[in-house]
Design a protein around this motif. Structure first.
Motif, PDB file in Angstrom:
ATOM      1  N   CYS A  63       0.818  -1.272   0.286  1.00  0.00           N
ATOM      2  CA  CYS A  63       0.072  -0.002  -0.037  1.00  0.00           C
ATOM      3  C   CYS A  63       0.771   1.292   0.002  1.00  0.00           C
ATOM      4  O   CYS A  63       0.542   2.265  -0.582  1.00  0.00           O
ATOM      5  CB  CYS A  63      -1.059   0.076   1.214  1.00  0.00           C
ATOM      6  SG  CYS A  63      -2.146  -1.337   0.975  1.00  0.00           S
ATOM      7  N   PHE A  66       2.113   1.622  -3.547  1.00  0.00           N
ATOM      8  CA  PHE A  66       1.089   2.229  -4.275  1.00  0.00           C
ATOM      9  C   PHE A  66       0.587   3.572  -4.000  1.00  0.00           C
ATOM     10  O   PHE A  66       0.699   4.331  -5.074  1.00  0.00           O
ATOM     11  CB  PHE A  66      -0.279   1.386  -4.151  1.00  0.00           C
ATOM     12  CG  PHE A  66      -1.402   1.773  -4.909  1.00  0.00           C
ATOM     13  CD1 PHE A  66      -1.577   1.358  -6.131  1.00  0.00           C
ATOM     14  CD2 PHE A  66      -2.418   2.773  -4.606  1.00  0.00           C
ATOM     15  CE1 PHE A  66      -2.514   1.648  -7.057  1.00  0.00           C
ATOM     16  CE2 PHE A  66      -3.359   3.166  -5.196  1.00  0.00           C
ATOM     17  CZ  PHE A  66      -3.419   2.493  -6.589  1.00  0.00           C
ATOM     18  N   SER A  87      -7.628   1.957  -3.762  1.00  0.00           N
ATOM     19  CA  SER A  87      -6.669   2.118  -2.675  1.00  0.00           C
ATOM     20  C   SER A  87      -7.984   1.876  -1.388  1.00  0.00           C
ATOM     21  O   SER A  87      -7.716   1.003  -0.573  1.00  0.00           O
ATOM     22  CB  SER A  87      -6.162   3.423  -2.276  1.00  0.00           C
ATOM     23  OG  SER A  87      -5.635   3.395  -0.900  1.00  0.00           O
ATOM     24  N   TYR A  90      -9.443  -1.524  -1.646  1.00  0.00           N
ATOM     25  CA  TYR A  90      -8.318  -2.595  -1.320  1.00  0.00           C
ATOM     26  C   TYR A  90      -8.417  -2.585   0.201  1.00  0.00           C
ATOM     27  O   TYR A  90      -8.480  -3.695   0.982  1.00  0.00           O
ATOM     28  CB  TYR A  90      -7.185  -2.347  -1.993  1.00  0.00           C
ATOM     29  CG  TYR A  90      -6.219  -3.513  -1.363  1.00  0.00           C
ATOM     30  CD1 TYR A  90      -6.169  -4.757  -1.993  1.00  0.00           C
ATOM     31  CD2 TYR A  90      -5.241  -3.170  -0.567  1.00  0.00           C
ATOM     32  CE1 TYR A  90      -5.286  -5.783  -1.682  1.00  0.00           C
ATOM     33  CE2 TYR A  90      -4.259  -4.096  -0.086  1.00  0.00           C
ATOM     34  CZ  TYR A  90      -4.260  -5.332  -0.667  1.00  0.00           C
ATOM     35  OH  TYR A  90      -3.336  -6.403  -0.457  1.00  0.00           O
ATOM     36  N   LEU A 107       0.113  -8.186   0.286  1.00  0.00           N
ATOM     37  CA  LEU A 107      -0.713  -8.394  -0.885  1.00  0.00           C
ATOM     38  C   LEU A 107      -1.559  -9.504  -1.077  1.00  0.00           C
ATOM     39  O   LEU A 107      -0.844 -10.546  -0.943  1.00  0.00           O
ATOM     40  CB  LEU A 107       0.366  -8.062  -1.907  1.00  0.00           C
ATOM     41  CG  LEU A 107      -0.459  -8.360  -3.286  1.00  0.00           C
ATOM     42  CD1 LEU A 107      -1.301  -6.883  -3.513  1.00  0.00           C
ATOM     43  CD2 LEU A 107       0.494  -7.924  -4.496  1.00  0.00           C
ATOM     44  N   PRO A 109      -3.616 -11.098  -3.542  1.00  0.00           N
ATOM     45  CA  PRO A 109      -3.984 -10.795  -4.906  1.00  0.00           C
ATOM     46  C   PRO A 109      -5.263 -10.993  -5.310  1.00  0.00           C
ATOM     47  O   PRO A 109      -5.737 -10.090  -6.125  1.00  0.00           O
ATOM     48  CB  PRO A 109      -3.295 -12.036  -5.563  1.00  0.00           C
ATOM     49  CG  PRO A 109      -2.212 -12.386  -4.804  1.00  0.00           C
ATOM     50  CD  PRO A 109      -2.729 -12.095  -3.290  1.00  0.00           C
ATOM     51  N   TRP A 112      -6.836  -7.618  -4.204  1.00  0.00           N
ATOM     52  CA  TRP A 112      -6.298  -6.539  -5.376  1.00  0.00           C
ATOM     53  C   TRP A 112      -7.061  -6.559  -6.800  1.00  0.00           C
ATOM     54  O   TRP A 112      -7.460  -5.871  -7.121  1.00  0.00           O
ATOM     55  CB  TRP A 112      -4.785  -6.805  -5.402  1.00  0.00           C
ATOM     56  CG  TRP A 112      -4.396  -5.706  -6.470  1.00  0.00           C
ATOM     57  CD1 TRP A 112      -3.703  -5.969  -7.850  1.00  0.00           C
ATOM     58  CD2 TRP A 112      -4.233  -4.257  -6.099  1.00  0.00           C
ATOM     59  NE1 TRP A 112      -3.490  -4.821  -8.192  1.00  0.00           N
ATOM     60  CE2 TRP A 112      -3.743  -3.660  -7.126  1.00  0.00           C
ATOM     61  CE3 TRP A 112      -4.368  -3.543  -5.091  1.00  0.00           C
ATOM     62  CZ2 TRP A 112      -3.469  -2.279  -7.568  1.00  0.00           C
ATOM     63  CZ3 TRP A 112      -4.061  -2.123  -5.054  1.00  0.00           C
ATOM     64  CH2 TRP A 112      -3.725  -1.499  -6.174  1.00  0.00           C
ATOM     65  N   THR A 116      -9.447  -3.514  -8.034  1.00  0.00           N
ATOM     66  CA  THR A 116      -9.093  -2.933  -9.313  1.00  0.00           C
ATOM     67  C   THR A 116     -10.122  -3.085 -10.350  1.00  0.00           C
ATOM     68  O   THR A 116     -10.235  -2.425 -11.422  1.00  0.00           O
ATOM     69  CB  THR A 116      -7.802  -3.369  -9.953  1.00  0.00           C
ATOM     70  OG1 THR A 116      -7.686  -4.527 -10.116  1.00  0.00           O
ATOM     71  CG2 THR A 116      -6.469  -3.052  -9.025  1.00  0.00           C
TER      72      THR A 116
END
Length: 122
Positions: A63, A66, A87, A90, A107, A109, A112, A116
């Motif tokens: 994060c 990012f 953001s 997530y 993270l 996946p 995420w 996204t």
């Protein structure tokens, strides 16, 4: 880099699939300018990661990395509404999936991909 390697790469980039991909990406950037606003320019994620690691004296979280590449320098403003939404989504997904104080991956996946909105691939 040796000159013959460089010339070989230049030749490869100038023909066929590389040029087709380059044209497709150029078209997509022009068609969606708000989706292509990053603060990192030509600086890779790896370089940002190294700099953050040095600044924080530890490995940065995903994060933080990012945020480094999606926030305007010197402010807390994201470069786009999309970056802010990703953001926030997530962070919320991670909070929903993992109880505070318990170990969780830096993270996730799946979280995420959900944040996204990218289509899942195999």
């Amino acid at each position: 880099m040796r000159r013959d390697y460089w010339e070989s790469l230049c030749h490869r980039w100038a023909i066929g699939p590389c040029q087709e991909r380059s044209q497709a990406v150029k078209h997509n950037r022009a068609a969606h300018p708000k989706k292509n606003v990053h603060t990192s320019g030509l600086v890779s994620y790896a370089t940002h990661n190294q700099k953050l690691c040095h600044e924080l004296e530890r490995a940065p979280t995903f994060c933080k990395l990012f945020d480094r590449t999606h926030k305007r320098r010197g402010t807390d403003d994201y470069v786009s509404k999309s970056a802010r939404t990703i953001s926030e989504t997530y962070d919320k997904t991670m909070a929903d999936r993992y109880v505070e104080g318990t170990p969780h991956p830096d993270l996730d996946p799946e979280a995420w991909v959900d944040a996204t909105g990218w289509p899942r691939k195999g």
